[in-house]
Design a protein around this motif. Structure first.
Motif, PDB file in Angstrom:
ATOM      1  N   GLN A   1       0.815  -1.221   0.000  1.00 18.69           N
ATOM      2  CA  GLN A   1       0.000   0.000   0.000  1.00 18.69           C
ATOM      3  C   GLN A   1       0.851   1.275   0.000  1.00 18.69           C
ATOM      4  O   GLN A   1       0.341   2.375   0.158  1.00 18.69           O
ATOM      5  CB  GLN A   1      -0.916   0.004   1.233  1.00 18.69           C
ATOM      6  CG  GLN A   1      -1.967  -1.084   1.188  1.00 18.69           C
ATOM      7  CD  GLN A   1      -2.826  -1.061   2.448  1.00 18.69           C
ATOM      8  OE1 GLN A   1      -3.733  -0.256   2.566  1.00 18.69           O
ATOM      9  NE2 GLN A   1      -2.534  -1.939   3.392  1.00 18.69           N
TER      10      GLN A   1
ATOM     11  N   LYS B   1       1.938   7.766   4.599  1.00 22.15           N
ATOM     12  CA  LYS B   1       1.717   7.774   3.151  1.00 22.15           C
ATOM     13  C   LYS B   1       2.079   9.167   2.670  1.00 22.15           C
ATOM     14  O   LYS B   1       1.511  10.156   3.142  1.00 22.15           O
ATOM     15  CB  LYS B   1       0.243   7.494   2.827  1.00 22.15           C
ATOM     16  CG  LYS B   1      -0.059   6.044   2.536  1.00 22.15           C
ATOM     17  CD  LYS B   1      -1.435   5.895   1.905  1.00 22.15           C
ATOM     18  CE  LYS B   1      -1.633   4.438   1.472  1.00 22.15           C
ATOM     19  NZ  LYS B   1      -2.860   4.278   0.668  1.00 22.15           N
TER      20      LYS B   1
ATOM     21  N   ASP C   1      -4.103   3.622   6.244  1.00 16.48           N
ATOM     22  CA  ASP C   1      -4.687   3.038   5.035  1.00 16.48           C
ATOM     23  C   ASP C   1      -6.196   3.251   4.950  1.00 16.48           C
ATOM     24  O   ASP C   1      -6.822   2.868   3.960  1.00 16.48           O
ATOM     25  CB  ASP C   1      -4.377   1.544   4.969  1.00 16.48           C
ATOM     26  CG  ASP C   1      -4.860   0.779   6.200  1.00 16.48           C
ATOM     27  OD1 ASP C   1      -4.908   1.385   7.293  1.00 16.48           O
ATOM     28  OD2 ASP C   1      -5.179  -0.417   6.084  1.00 16.48           O
TER      29      ASP C   1
END
Length: 360
Positions: free
Chosen positions: A72, A101, A174
């Motif tokens: 991911q 991220k 996520d």
């Protein structure tokens, strides 16, 4: 790094105890393989903690979890990693690890937190958008919690200016929460980063949100409270910021508005008053020459009727009847002008036949 990932995810063992244990044993792998008696002899762990560690060592699918995180494009950043923000280490209960991220704030980057009510007024939303845009355009990154209302508006303002913005989540990185902010969630990753102290897959539980506020305040140089009720999570962020020695600013609103009561209390306690983004930038010693606002769009010269209607609007909603009285334009023609201004992105209909300026 697999064992470090395992150790960071051991719950409910506190981050403070994790840091102490790692200082003694040197790595997550050593802690994993160290015999129980040796761990017990440190005097750090209670019987309950020992049981927690014992259960954690039986965790199944650890490698699968690690590989899923990598797939991911999530990065695991423990507190001893070079990438971990030094600014965050200055708070006494900094997270043991972050799951990222995109990117984390640069060490030399000035960062402003823009926080406030989820159920905000049109005024609060418009001001959060404007402050986010002007700050980011001047090179100040915006950090917030990607919640509905003020948080989202602050992020979007920064993105509109082409600046940097960072979102701290109260769930796994996520997971996009709230789901309606999926576009924002994706855009922030391109111009900054989304991160959390919660392991991937961790749902948005209520007690995670007050916890994440210390990360927002810890990474910010200044905290802007745009709208807050008397009892509000935004005031928790402000209080944490005060404890961390940060400068707090609050946006004044109508004295009768419940959404501004928390801001007024902060101002009464000595918080700075947000009068305009330009005044704030001057106070921060950021001069107009430094500003890099993404304003390469040509300014539209409004037609006479459009200009007349636009000049009658501000950040407080006005109805069609009031605008008709202000401009002396017939209602049918007025609605056409309002539709044109809305299509051009200059005004916004906040409820049936009630409008505000999007930007002064």
């Amino acid at each position: 790094m697999l064992y470090e990932y395992w150790f960071a995810g051991v719950k409910p063992l506190s981050d403070t105890k994790k840091k102490k244990l790692r200082k003694i044993f040197g790595s997550g792998k050593e802690i994993f393989y160290t015999e129980e008696k040796k761990l017990e002899n440190t005097g750090i762990l209670t019987k309950q903690d020992m049981e927690t560690l014992k259960r954690a060592k039986k965790e199944k699918n650890l490698e699968e979890s690690w590989h899923n995180m990598e797939k991911q494009k999530l990065r695991f950043v423990p507190c001893f990693a070079r990438e971990y923000p030094e600014k965050l280490k200055e708070i006494h209960d900094f997270p043991y690890a972050l799951y990222v991220k995109g990117s984390l704030p640069r060490p030399d980057e000035r960062v402003a937190a823009i926080v406030g009510a989820r159920r905000c007024t049109a005024y609060g939303e418009a001001m959060a958008l404007e402050y986010g845009e002007k700050l980011a355009g001047a090179g100040v990154a915006v950090i917030s919690g990607m919640a509905r209302g003020i948080d989202g508006a602050g992020h979007r303002g920064a993105l509109n200016a082409g600046g940097h913005t960072y979102a701290v989540l109260g769930c796994g990185t996520d997971i996009c929460y709230p789901r309606e902010n999926i576009g924002l969630y994706m855009d922030i990753q391109k111009k900054g980063g989304v991160f959390s102290e919660q392991r991937p897959g961790e749902p948005p539980l209520p007690f995670y949100f007050p916890q994440r506020n210390r990360i927002i305040s810890g990474l910010a140089d200044i905290i802007l409270v745009m709208e807050a009720k008397e009892k509000s999570g935004s005031l928790i962020t402000a209080d944490l910021g005060l404890e961390q020695g940060k400068d707090i600013y609050a946006l004044p609103g109508p004295v009768t508005s419940p959404s501004s009561q928390g801001c007024h209390r902060l101002i009464g306690q000595g918080a700075g008053i947000l009068l305009s983004p330009e005044d704030l930038l001057k106070e921060l010693d950021i001069h107009a020459a430094q500003m890099c606002l993404n304003d390469n769009k040509e300014k539209k010269v409004l037609e006479t009727l459009e200009n007349m209607v636009y000049s009658c609007l501000d950040l407080f909603p006005k109805g069609v009847e009031e605008l008709a009285a202000c401009t002396s334009i017939r209602p049918r023609e007025l609605l056409q002008v309002l539709t044109t201004l809305e299509i051009e992105g200059l005004i916004k209909e906040v409820s049936k036949n009630y409008y505000i300026k999007v930007r002064k």
